[in-house]
Design a protein around this motif. Structure first.
Motif, PDB file in Angstrom:
ATOM      1  N   LYS A  17       0.972  -1.136   0.474  1.00 22.85           N
ATOM      2  CA  LYS A  17      -0.250   0.131  -0.031  1.00 22.85           C
ATOM      3  C   LYS A  17       1.015   1.268  -0.159  1.00 22.85           C
ATOM      4  N   ALA A  18       2.048   1.114   0.028  1.00 23.98           N
ATOM      5  CA  ALA A  18       2.815   2.598   0.047  1.00 23.98           C
ATOM      6  C   ALA A  18       2.776   2.611  -1.042  1.00 23.98           C
ATOM      7  N   ALA A  19       2.960   4.464  -1.737  1.00 24.35           N
ATOM      8  CA  ALA A  19       3.089   5.155  -3.416  1.00 24.35           C
ATOM      9  C   ALA A  19       3.858   5.598  -2.871  1.00 24.35           C
ATOM     10  N   SER A  20       5.286   5.439  -2.336  1.00 26.50           N
ATOM     11  CA  SER A  20       5.696   6.969  -2.380  1.00 26.50           C
ATOM     12  C   SER A  20       7.540   6.534  -3.870  1.00 26.50           C
ATOM     13  N   LEU A  21       7.080   5.328  -3.795  1.00 29.19           N
ATOM     14  CA  LEU A  21       7.922   4.781  -4.665  1.00 29.19           C
ATOM     15  C   LEU A  21       7.305   4.094  -6.204  1.00 29.19           C
ATOM     16  N   ALA A  22       5.823   3.921  -5.820  1.00 31.16           N
ATOM     17  CA  ALA A  22       5.562   3.302  -6.668  1.00 31.16           C
ATOM     18  C   ALA A  22       5.282   3.253  -8.282  1.00 31.16           C
ATOM     19  N   GLY A  23       6.210   2.769  -9.247  1.00 34.44           N
ATOM     20  CA  GLY A  23       5.377   2.998 -11.062  1.00 34.44           C
ATOM     21  C   GLY A  23       6.917   3.480 -10.903  1.00 34.44           C
ATOM     22  N   ARG A  24       8.011   3.919  -9.502  1.00 33.27           N
ATOM     23  CA  ARG A  24       9.488   4.646 -10.348  1.00 33.27           C
ATOM     24  C   ARG A  24      10.015   3.998 -10.741  1.00 33.27           C
ATOM     25  N   VAL A  25      11.340   4.160 -10.896  1.00 30.95           N
ATOM     26  CA  VAL A  25      12.796   3.251 -10.789  1.00 30.95           C
ATOM     27  C   VAL A  25      13.627   4.294  -9.865  1.00 30.95           C
ATOM     28  N   VAL A  26      13.588   3.644  -9.255  1.00 31.07           N
ATOM     29  CA  VAL A  26      15.071   4.586  -8.238  1.00 31.07           C
ATOM     30  C   VAL A  26      15.840   3.465  -7.445  1.00 31.07           C
ATOM     31  N   ILE A  27      17.189   4.172  -8.286  1.00 35.30           N
ATOM     32  CA  ILE A  27      18.801   3.269  -8.047  1.00 35.30           C
ATOM     33  C   ILE A  27      19.807   3.695  -7.287  1.00 35.30           C
ATOM     34  N   PHE A  28      20.138   3.113  -6.567  1.00 34.19           N
ATOM     35  CA  PHE A  28      21.092   3.125  -5.328  1.00 34.19           C
ATOM     36  C   PHE A  28      22.492   2.604  -5.817  1.00 34.19           C
ATOM     37  N   HIS A  29      23.163   3.732  -5.661  1.00 35.56           N
ATOM     38  CA  HIS A  29      24.563   3.221  -6.291  1.00 35.56           C
ATOM     39  C   HIS A  29      25.353   2.960  -5.008  1.00 35.56           C
ATOM     40  N   PHE A  30      25.932   1.930  -4.240  1.00 40.42           N
ATOM     41  CA  PHE A  30      26.285   1.712  -2.824  1.00 40.42           C
ATOM     42  C   PHE A  30      26.890   2.590  -2.460  1.00 40.42           C
ATOM     43  N   PRO A  31      29.141   2.839  -3.472  1.00 40.13           N
ATOM     44  CA  PRO A  31      29.979   2.958  -3.519  1.00 40.13           C
ATOM     45  C   PRO A  31      29.355   4.521  -3.515  1.00 40.13           C
ATOM     46  N   HIS A  33      26.716   6.484  -2.459  1.00 41.24           N
ATOM     47  CA  HIS A  33      25.649   6.644  -1.391  1.00 41.24           C
ATOM     48  C   HIS A  33      24.674   8.180  -2.832  1.00 41.24           C
ATOM     49  N   THR A  34      24.989   7.356  -4.022  1.00 39.98           N
ATOM     50  CA  THR A  34      23.955   8.267  -4.785  1.00 39.98           C
ATOM     51  C   THR A  34      22.769   7.656  -5.306  1.00 39.98           C
ATOM     52  N   ILE A  35      22.157   8.480  -5.720  1.00 42.63           N
ATOM     53  CA  ILE A  35      20.107   7.671  -5.490  1.00 42.63           C
ATOM     54  C   ILE A  35      19.863   8.437  -6.829  1.00 42.63           C
ATOM     55  N   LEU A  36      19.121   7.506  -8.374  1.00 40.89           N
ATOM     56  CA  LEU A  36      18.914   8.216  -9.214  1.00 40.89           C
ATOM     57  C   LEU A  36      17.924   7.931  -9.370  1.00 40.89           C
ATOM     58  N   GLU A  37      17.252   8.278  -9.929  1.00 44.58           N
ATOM     59  CA  GLU A  37      15.866   8.075 -10.981  1.00 44.58           C
ATOM     60  C   GLU A  37      15.930   8.296 -12.692  1.00 44.58           C
ATOM     61  N   LEU A  38      15.638   7.443 -12.754  1.00 41.95           N
ATOM     62  CA  LEU A  38      14.897   6.962 -13.981  1.00 41.95           C
ATOM     63  C   LEU A  38      13.853   7.925 -15.233  1.00 41.95           C
ATOM     64  N   LEU A  39      13.953   8.338 -15.437  1.00 42.28           N
ATOM     65  CA  LEU A  39      12.590   8.976 -16.520  1.00 42.28           C
ATOM     66  C   LEU A  39      12.894   8.839 -17.422  1.00 42.28           C
ATOM     67  N   ALA A  68      16.521   9.391 -19.354  1.00 40.68           N
ATOM     68  CA  ALA A  68      17.469  10.272 -18.794  1.00 40.68           C
ATOM     69  C   ALA A  68      17.491   9.738 -16.951  1.00 40.68           C
ATOM     70  N   PHE A  69      18.496  10.028 -16.316  1.00 39.93           N
ATOM     71  CA  PHE A  69      18.188   9.555 -14.738  1.00 39.93           C
ATOM     72  C   PHE A  69      18.908  11.279 -14.454  1.00 39.93           C
ATOM     73  N   ILE A  70      18.080  11.403 -13.215  1.00 42.92           N
ATOM     74  CA  ILE A  70      17.891  12.631 -12.615  1.00 42.92           C
ATOM     75  C   ILE A  70      19.263  12.266 -11.092  1.00 42.92           C
ATOM     76  N   VAL A  71      19.159  13.052 -10.148  1.00 43.00           N
ATOM     77  CA  VAL A  71      20.081  12.931  -9.233  1.00 43.00           C
ATOM     78  C   VAL A  71      19.264  13.364  -8.380  1.00 43.00           C
ATOM     79  N   HIS A  72      19.363  12.514  -6.955  1.00 43.75           N
ATOM     80  CA  HIS A  72      18.365  13.251  -5.467  1.00 43.75           C
ATOM     81  C   HIS A  72      19.708  13.048  -5.214  1.00 43.75           C
ATOM     82  N   ARG A  73      20.865  12.424  -4.935  1.00 44.64           N
ATOM     83  CA  ARG A  73      21.432  12.439  -3.733  1.00 44.64           C
ATOM     84  C   ARG A  73      22.750  12.017  -3.835  1.00 44.64           C
ATOM     85  N   TYR A  74      23.670  12.872  -4.108  1.00 43.40           N
ATOM     86  CA  TYR A  74      25.459  12.219  -4.345  1.00 43.40           C
ATOM     87  C   TYR A  74      26.258  12.586  -2.974  1.00 43.40           C
ATOM     88  N   VAL A  75      27.191  11.675  -2.818  1.00 44.44           N
ATOM     89  CA  VAL A  75      28.555  12.574  -2.624  1.00 44.44           C
ATOM     90  C   VAL A  75      29.879  11.892  -3.455  1.00 44.44           C
TER      91      VAL A  75
END
Length: 120
Positions: A17-31, A33-39, A68-75
């Motif tokens: 029932k969670a909707a915050s990521l419903a239908g979205r492609v979000v990718i995490f890069h562990f090394p 700590h980058t969070i990308l979203e695919l659009l 396209a990748f957009i960036v939510h967070r990165y280090v």
């Protein structure tokens, strides 16, 4: 014993029932700590977002898909390297989906074999 994890993973909701990521492609890069979203690259808001990384892929039907990748967070100091690695990793994911049998393939096979029977 050494426990390893992959460099990339898809982030998804576990609760149905969670909707915050419903239908979205979000990718995490562990090394990094980058969070990308695919659009899809045709998204009109995309031009206002920076940093972003646009790329294309030819799918199994010969269609050109634009992403396209957009960036939510990165280090990281080398975000372009993360973009390139994420593109290669996600293309591998898409290629594995393309290799799976799809019912539309059977339909297209019949269509191609019998195209002369179709009305003009």
């Amino acid at each position: 014993m050494r426990f390893t994890i992959p460099d990339f993973t898809l982030l998804t909701e576990l609760a149905p029932k969670a909707a915050s990521l419903a239908g979205r492609v979000v990718i995490f890069h562990f090394p990094t700590h980058t969070i990308l979203e695919l659009l899809e690259a045709q998204n009109p808001l995309l031009r206002t977002i920076s940093p972003r990384y646009e790329w294309e892929r030819v799918n199994k039907y010969g269609e050109i898909e634009q992403f396209a990748f957009i960036v939510h967070r990165y280090v990281t100091d080398d975000l372009n390297k993360v973009f390139e690695q994420a593109k290669a990793w996600y293309e591998g994911v898409l290629n594995s989906f393309d290799e799976q049998h799809d019912a539309i393939d059977d339909f297209l096979d019949v269509w191609e074999r019998r195209s002369d029977d179709l009305p003009n």
